[in-house]
Design an enzyme around this catalytic site. Structure first.
Site, short mmCIF file in Angstrom:
data_model
loop_
_atom_site.label_atom_id
_atom_site.label_comp_id
_atom_site.label_asym_id
_atom_site.label_seq_id
_atom_site.Cartn_x
_atom_site.Cartn_y
_atom_site.Cartn_z
N GLN A 145 75.71 41.75 -16.76
CA GLN A 145 74.43 40.96 -17.03
C GLN A 145 74.16 40.53 -15.91
O GLN A 145 74.82 39.82 -15.01
CB GLN A 145 74.51 40.06 -18.47
CG GLN A 145 75.38 41.10 -19.70
CD GLN A 145 74.37 42.47 -20.25
OE1 GLN A 145 72.72 41.69 -20.52
NE2 GLN A 145 74.61 43.12 -20.27
N SER A 146 73.12 39.51 -16.30
CA SER A 146 72.78 38.73 -15.54
C SER A 146 73.14 37.74 -15.26
O SER A 146 73.80 36.72 -13.84
CB SER A 146 71.23 38.23 -15.57
OG SER A 146 71.01 37.48 -16.42
N GLU A 147 74.39 36.92 -15.94
CA GLU A 147 75.08 35.81 -15.74
C GLU A 147 76.24 36.30 -17.14
O GLU A 147 75.84 37.11 -18.05
CB GLU A 147 74.73 34.71 -16.24
CG GLU A 147 73.58 34.29 -14.83
CD GLU A 147 72.15 34.22 -14.58
OE1 GLU A 147 71.99 34.26 -13.07
OE2 GLU A 147 72.08 35.02 -15.02
N THR A 148 77.24 35.68 -16.91
CA THR A 148 78.16 35.04 -18.28
C THR A 148 78.41 34.05 -17.40
O THR A 148 78.91 33.58 -16.68
CB THR A 148 79.52 36.68 -17.44
OG1 THR A 148 79.23 37.72 -17.98
CG2 THR A 148 80.65 36.22 -18.79
N HIS A 184 69.71 30.37 -19.44
CA HIS A 184 69.88 31.17 -20.77
C HIS A 184 71.23 31.47 -20.88
O HIS A 184 71.98 31.53 -22.61
CB HIS A 184 69.13 32.71 -20.50
CG HIS A 184 69.54 33.07 -19.88
ND1 HIS A 184 69.70 33.07 -18.46
CD2 HIS A 184 70.35 34.31 -20.04
CE1 HIS A 184 70.71 34.79 -18.27
NE2 HIS A 184 70.85 35.25 -19.33
#
Length: 262
Positions: A45-48, A74
């Site tokens: 994902q874009s971030e964890t 987010h």
């Protein structure tokens, strides 16, 4: 074998498949940084967001598939959503401690979660031919730089119509946010992440730490409604409070599972 709870949350959206997806992993103690990065890479994902309980609230960190980053809006909304919905958190405000930007807070009011973030200023900068070339534009209102590049266009339609060479922007060494006045919103934006696994971030809370002071000053407003006009899209309620910004959004759970670390 260690097991870690795993959540995938669509932040800045009340609907599945909207907003910006983030992985969230509550931890009982910090794992090695290499393990956290490899987990983020596996999640893709874009971030964890990873967090650990502390005496004052929670310690919070964010990883992309490339590295740990200094701030992510987010994924903070997603982490707060998990804490409120699944960890029996009794209060309406969560306090996070972070490594790079100090203390953050998220407050719940009904279905809305509001981030309390530092405000980031930008300064006008010289025109960068590579920036214009990769965005595919020859006219603009202003180009500024802060944490990221900020490119101001004349209309929402210009922002929506962009078809940039995102990875061609990588030599600039920064992310690129493009914005304009909105037709039904105070302002709209898109956010490009050259070199990252997710080249266009669907909804970027941290970018609004830069957008809100810019548009607040330009529009003479302290309360604004914004939309990030990516394919998934998302609405953000924005307030400018001097050196702080409040960024409100909704969130919905997509997936709950377990990570098995052997």
């Amino acid at each position: 074998m260690n097991t870690v709870d795993f959540y995938m949350v669509d932040a800045f959206s009340s609907d599945t498949f909207g907003g910006n997806a983030a992985a969230v992993c509550p931890l009982t103690e910090w794992l090695p940084d290499e393990t956290l990065l490899r987990m983020a890479q596996q999640h893709n994902q874009s971030e964890t967001a990873f967090f650990v309980r502390s005496d004052s609230g929670f310690e919070l960190r964010w990883f992309t598939t490339q590295a740990e980053i200094d701030l992510c809006g987010h994924a903070t909304v997603a982490a707060a959503h998990v804490i409120f919905e699944y960890l029996d958190f009794p209060d309406t405000t969560i306090h996070f401690t972070t490594r790079f930007v100090g203390d953050l807070a998220v407050t719940r009011n009904g279905d809305w979660l509001t981030l309390d973030f530092p405000a980031w200023q930008t300064q006008p900068c010289d025109v960068l031919p590579l920036l214009l070339q990769c965005l595919g534009i020859d006219s603009y209102q202003q180009i500024s730089v802060g944490r990221d590049y900020l490119v101001v266009l004349e209309s929402e339609q210009q922002v929506r119509a962009l078809a940039p060479d995102i990875h061609g922007l990588k030599p600039l060494g920064k992310m690129v946010c493009v914005t304009a006045p909105g037709e039904q919103y105070d302002f709209v934006s898109r956010f490009f992440c050259p070199g990252e696994a997710v080249a266009e971030d669907p909804v970027t809370g941290s970018a609004h730490a830069m957008l809100i002071p810019y548009w607040g000053e330009r529009l003479g407003k302290t309360t604004m409604l914004a939309r990030q006009v990516s394919a998934r899209g998302g609405d953000l309620r924005c307030q400018w409070q001097g050196d702080r910004v409040l960024i409100g959004g909704q969130a919905t759970t997509y997936l709950i599972g377990k990570v098995f670390l052997r």
